[in-house]
Structure formats: C-alpha cells, structure tokens
Design a protein around this motif. Structure first.
Motif, PDB file in Angstrom:
ATOM      1  N   ARG A 186       0.833  -1.195   0.000  1.00 56.60           N
ATOM      2  CA  ARG A 186       0.000   0.000   0.000  1.00 56.60           C
ATOM      3  C   ARG A 186       0.873   1.252   0.000  1.00 56.60           C
ATOM      4  O   ARG A 186       1.999   1.229   0.503  1.00 56.60           O
ATOM      5  N   PRO A 187       0.366   2.340  -0.548  1.00 59.95           N
ATOM      6  CA  PRO A 187       1.143   3.592  -0.523  1.00 59.95           C
ATOM      7  C   PRO A 187       1.174   4.163   0.896  1.00 59.95           C
ATOM      8  O   PRO A 187       0.128   4.443   1.482  1.00 59.95           O
ATOM      9  N   VAL A 188       2.364   4.322   1.451  1.00 61.62           N
ATOM     10  CA  VAL A 188       2.495   4.830   2.825  1.00 61.62           C
ATOM     11  C   VAL A 188       3.512   5.972   2.841  1.00 61.62           C
ATOM     12  O   VAL A 188       4.359   6.096   1.965  1.00 61.62           O
ATOM     13  N   ASP A 189       3.414   6.774   3.888  1.00 62.42           N
ATOM     14  CA  ASP A 189       4.311   7.913   4.032  1.00 62.42           C
ATOM     15  C   ASP A 189       4.892   7.919   5.444  1.00 62.42           C
ATOM     16  O   ASP A 189       4.201   8.250   6.407  1.00 62.42           O
ATOM     17  N   ARG A 190       6.146   7.519   5.565  1.00 64.73           N
ATOM     18  CA  ARG A 190       6.915   7.590   6.793  1.00 64.73           C
ATOM     19  C   ARG A 190       6.169   7.040   8.012  1.00 64.73           C
ATOM     20  O   ARG A 190       5.954   7.730   9.008  1.00 64.73           O
ATOM     21  N   LEU A 191       5.784   5.793   7.917  1.00 66.22           N
ATOM     22  CA  LEU A 191       5.095   5.149   9.031  1.00 66.22           C
ATOM     23  C   LEU A 191       6.094   4.752  10.113  1.00 66.22           C
ATOM     24  O   LEU A 191       7.154   4.188   9.816  1.00 66.22           O
ATOM     25  N   ASP A 192       5.745   5.004  11.345  1.00 64.39           N
ATOM     26  CA  ASP A 192       6.540   4.555  12.489  1.00 64.39           C
ATOM     27  C   ASP A 192       5.918   3.246  12.979  1.00 64.39           C
ATOM     28  O   ASP A 192       5.063   3.228  13.873  1.00 64.39           O
ATOM     29  N   THR A 193       6.334   2.142  12.367  1.00 64.30           N
ATOM     30  CA  THR A 193       5.709   0.853  12.680  1.00 64.30           C
ATOM     31  C   THR A 193       5.972   0.428  14.118  1.00 64.30           C
ATOM     32  O   THR A 193       5.138  -0.256  14.723  1.00 64.30           O
ATOM     33  N   ARG A 194       7.103   0.797  14.690  1.00 60.71           N
ATOM     34  CA  ARG A 194       7.375   0.445  16.083  1.00 60.71           C
ATOM     35  C   ARG A 194       6.384   1.170  17.011  1.00 60.71           C
ATOM     36  O   ARG A 194       5.873   0.570  17.965  1.00 60.71           O
ATOM     37  N   TRP A 195       6.102   2.445  16.735  1.00 66.14           N
ATOM     38  CA  TRP A 195       5.137   3.183  17.556  1.00 66.14           C
ATOM     39  C   TRP A 195       3.760   2.544  17.462  1.00 66.14           C
ATOM     40  O   TRP A 195       3.066   2.411  18.477  1.00 66.14           O
ATOM     41  N   ALA A 211      -7.022   2.271   8.775  1.00 65.02           N
ATOM     42  CA  ALA A 211      -6.182   3.417   8.409  1.00 65.02           C
ATOM     43  C   ALA A 211      -6.215   3.642   6.899  1.00 65.02           C
ATOM     44  O   ALA A 211      -6.282   4.785   6.422  1.00 65.02           O
ATOM     45  N   ALA A 212      -6.190   2.554   6.137  1.00 66.85           N
ATOM     46  CA  ALA A 212      -6.251   2.663   4.677  1.00 66.85           C
ATOM     47  C   ALA A 212      -7.589   3.257   4.234  1.00 66.85           C
ATOM     48  O   ALA A 212      -7.652   4.038   3.276  1.00 66.85           O
ATOM     49  N   GLU A 213      -8.673   2.897   4.939  1.00 65.14           N
ATOM     50  CA  GLU A 213      -9.989   3.438   4.590  1.00 65.14           C
ATOM     51  C   GLU A 213     -10.050   4.946   4.821  1.00 65.14           C
ATOM     52  O   GLU A 213     -10.656   5.681   4.033  1.00 65.14           O
ATOM     53  N   PHE A 214      -9.420   5.413   5.898  1.00 59.89           N
ATOM     54  CA  PHE A 214      -9.402   6.851   6.160  1.00 59.89           C
ATOM     55  C   PHE A 214      -8.660   7.594   5.057  1.00 59.89           C
ATOM     56  O   PHE A 214      -9.093   8.661   4.594  1.00 59.89           O
ATOM     57  N   ALA A 215      -7.525   7.032   4.633  1.00 59.72           N
ATOM     58  CA  ALA A 215      -6.761   7.663   3.557  1.00 59.72           C
ATOM     59  C   ALA A 215      -7.544   7.637   2.247  1.00 59.72           C
ATOM     60  O   ALA A 215      -7.541   8.618   1.479  1.00 59.72           O
ATOM     61  N   LEU A 216      -8.226   6.530   1.986  1.00 60.20           N
ATOM     62  CA  LEU A 216      -9.027   6.413   0.771  1.00 60.20           C
ATOM     63  C   LEU A 216     -10.176   7.408   0.781  1.00 60.20           C
ATOM     64  O   LEU A 216     -10.441   8.096  -0.224  1.00 60.20           O
ATOM     65  N   GLU A 217     -10.868   7.507   1.923  1.00 66.28           N
ATOM     66  CA  GLU A 217     -11.990   8.445   2.026  1.00 66.28           C
ATOM     67  C   GLU A 217     -11.528   9.884   1.815  1.00 66.28           C
ATOM     68  O   GLU A 217     -12.196  10.664   1.118  1.00 66.28           O
TER      69      GLU A 217
END
Length: 422
Positions: free
Chosen positions: A327-336, A356-362
């Motif tokens: 998926r297209p992501v921007d600087r995710l802090d996966t540890r957080w 989270a993907a649904e929020f970005a899509l909406e």
C-alpha cells in the motif's frame, strides 16, 4: 430414510455463538435450519448476515424462502426482487449487458418442503464421504514473527522428538501425537499449525466444523472416519481440526444424546485401535478449551496443550509491515504502532491497518487528490479499533483460577500474573 442428527444444530449453534463474526458459518447454520423446516430461526440467522453483507446472494435466497414459509409474503417478495437485481447486475458485469437478457418477473413463491416431505424422502444425503486434499506448507516457525516462548515450547515438547528418530527410538517415543492449541481468537493458531507441518515436512490437512458435521444421522461419523483415512494414506501428515470445542464438546453440555456419537468416533480414530496412526499428527485449535470433552485430553490423544497468546511487540510490528507493504504509505513509524496495540490479536492489527487505509481512501475521494497512508490515519484508526482479546482473557481467568486440574492452565496463569490481571 435417514434422520437428521439433532446434535448438528446444537454443535453449530454453539460454534456460531462462540464465533459471531464468522458469517460463512452463520450462513451454513441458516441453510441447515431452513432444510429442517425451522424457518423462523433460519430467517433470523440470514437477516443477521444481511446486516453485515446486504448483497450476499445466498443469504437473500434463504431469507426469501424462510420469510415465505413463515407467511411474511411482502418481506419475501422484497428479498427476491433484491436477489434478482443483484444476480442480474453481477452477470451483466461479468459477461456484458448486451449478451444477457434482463431478469424475468418474480415468480410466485414455491412452498418449501414440509416436514412430512422431508420424512418421505424429499432430500437424501450424499452417499459418498467428503474428499479432502493435503497440501505441503512451505512456511516454517522461522516465518512466524516473535512468539519465541511458544516456538521454544513447540520445539521442546513436540517437534524435537518427532524430528529425531534415533532419540525417539531410544526413549520409546511413538511417531504419533496430539497437540491442542488454545487462546484468544485471531492470534494465529491456524498459521502456527501450518508452520508445524512445514517444520515436519509433512502434509497438512485442515478441516473445520462444516467440513465434518452433516445433518444426516451417522453421516458425520462417516465423514470423520474418511478424514482420518485420508491422513493415514498421505502420512506423514498433520491433521488440523479447528473449532474443536464444537466437534468435541463436553458431552455433559450436549442437549442431545446423538451428539456423543461424533465424540466417540473421534476418540476411536485417535486411539487407533483398528488403524495405525503412526505418522499422523493430530493438531486441534479452540478458543474455549474448557468446553472440550476431558476424554480428548487424556494421554495418547490431545495430551499436550499450548497457549497461543496475542502477538508480542515484534510480531505486531511485523504484521503492520506486512499489511502495509503493498500500500502507498508515508513515513510510518511501525514500532510506535506496535507499541500502541498491546493486547491486539493478529486479526485486530490487520483490521487496524485496513481502517487506516480506509481513512486515507476516504480523504483521497473527498479531496480529489490521491495521498498515501500516514501516521494521522493510524492515530485516527486507533480511536475506533479496540483489542478483542480482553474479554477472552477475563473469561479465561475464571477457568484458570477455578478449573486448573493438573496444571493445564499454568501458562495462562503465568501470563495473567505478568499482565497484573490476577
């Protein structure tokens, strides 16, 4: 004419109650209820499915027939019209509008079979037992992120003896065994079982409640026997049975004596009195081990239990990385994100990523500009998605404290103490 086994409804009803989000299982239950002329209950179950999946064609058909049978003609007509419209649109999308004719007018409803018709031979069970195919999983325990305690216990108590024939022979260890995986739903019990098969280099045969249980008296036992025969023919084989509490439910909890026949058949297959089970490894999973018949946990059967807990920090971060990889992501802090999802099951973490993907899509739709998923989307999703394991842990705590015969729940008690839940 064979009779429908009343224990089928009890087993599937219990499983539906234990797994309310399993819509396929609920739909199967609705179908069985309709076949048994229990139309009011069938309509209720189909309606629950439609509440989550309004375009489910099978649920619409069951609901229409059941509504007809209960005398609610207006409701039945509405379900049929929607079923026809959705069926036609699906066909149009697949084939092309010019190649198919529009749906015909709704026909007068056909009355469902009466109980007398069922007794007189309306439908006969399939004479041939179900056929199953084994697979060869390529994943191994190394592919399971985190969960080091679980993997270490597996290696020591189960896999080690199985993979060392010389030591096994020296200590008189038979190449057979049973292991019951238990824990909260969505924590990877099936994935763990598949990894065990990969470690052993064995075939993997996975079955659930609906694969074995049949509405016709005696057919469930035949299905179970054929299942074990398939595992014996393809040994070494890991036979994995999910939702064991539904198939091997305590006989004291069953409303119908007929249900004990399936448990007795399972016990006979595990004991291998008539058949050689050498090379057949029986694994089972349950969310409710306290509902499993005690006879199944005796030595030589499912004599080992392994607690599969919610994924640890490393495992949760790995799940986030896997779910966002494509998926297209921007600087995710996966540890957080992993740190904020304590007590989340693996399924919960995946649902969080989907949210989270649904929020970005909406947002992309409303703004007209495509943007990647960012930390803001995950923070928003964390406000809505909650861990599903806490209710299970609260229920399990009572059983661990008051029903810990032989120390079977010692691992669970240790975890609860670590979490300061005791």
């Amino acid at each position: 004419m064979e009779q429908m086994d009343p224990s089928v409804f009890e087993a599937i009803r219990a499983s539906v109650e234990a797994n309310p989000e399993n819509l396929a299982l609920r739909l199967h239950y609705a179908s069985l209820l309709a076949t048994a002329s229990r139309f009011g209950e069938a309509l209720e179950q189909a309606t629950l499915v439609l509440g989550r999946q309004p375009d489910n064609l099978e649920a619409l058909k069951i609901a229409a027939d059941a509504a007809d049978a209960t005398g609610d003609k207006i409701r039945a007509h509405g379900y049929r019209k929607l079923h026809e419209a959705l069926s036609w649109n699906s066909a149009k999308n697949l084939i092309g509008e010019s190649e198919i004719a529009p749906p015909p007018p709704t026909q007068a409803p056909v009355s469902p079979p009466s109980p007398q018709a069922l007794r007189d031979g309306y439908s006969e069970p399939d004479d041939e037992p179900g056929q199953w195919e084994t697979e060869r999983p390529e994943i191994k325990l190394a592919d399971v992120a985190g969960m080091e305690t679980v993997k270490r216990r597996l290696q020591t108590s189960f896999l080690g003896p199985m993979r060392n024939p010389d030591l096994r022979k020296l200590y008189g260890k038979s190449l057979r065994g049973g292991l019951l995986l238990y824990g909260p739903p969505g924590c990877g019990k099936t994935f763990m079982a598949r990894a065990i098969a990969g470690e052993l280099g064995a075939g993997f045969l996975s079955v659930g409640l609906t694969d074995v249980v049949d509405m016709w008296l005696g057919q469930s036992e035949k299905n179970l026997h054929e299942l074990f025969q398939t595992a014996r023919r393809t040994r070494p084989c890991v036979l994995f049975m999910d939702e064991l509490d539904a198939l091997g439910r305590k006989r004291s909890l069953m409303r119908h004596q007929a249900g004990t026949g399936l448990i007795n058949q399972l016990l006979a297959e595990l004991d291998g009195v008539e058949f050689d089970n050498e090379g057949v490894f029986f694994l089972a999973a349950t969310n409710h081990p306290w509902d499993v018949d005690a006879a199944l946990r005796r030595p030589g059967r499912l004599d080992r239990m392994l607690l599969v807990l919610p994924p640890d920090l490393v495992a949760r971060e790995s799940i986030v990385q896997k779910c966002t990889k494509e998926r297209p992501v921007d600087r995710l802090d996966t540890r957080w994100i992993a740190e904020k999802t304590e007590d989340f099951s693996g399924a919960d973490v995946a649902h969080l990523c989907d949210s989270a993907a649904e929020f970005a899509l909406e947002d992309s739709i409303s703004s007209g500009t495509v943007r990647p998923i960012n930390m803001g989307d995950f923070k928003q999703a964390l406000k809505e998605v909650r861990p599903s394991t806490r209710s299970w842990l609260e229920t399990a705590k009572n059983h661990a404290i008051y029903a810990n015969e032989g120390g079977i729940y010692d691992d669970l008690l240790a975890y609860l103490k670590q979490r300061r839940m005791l």
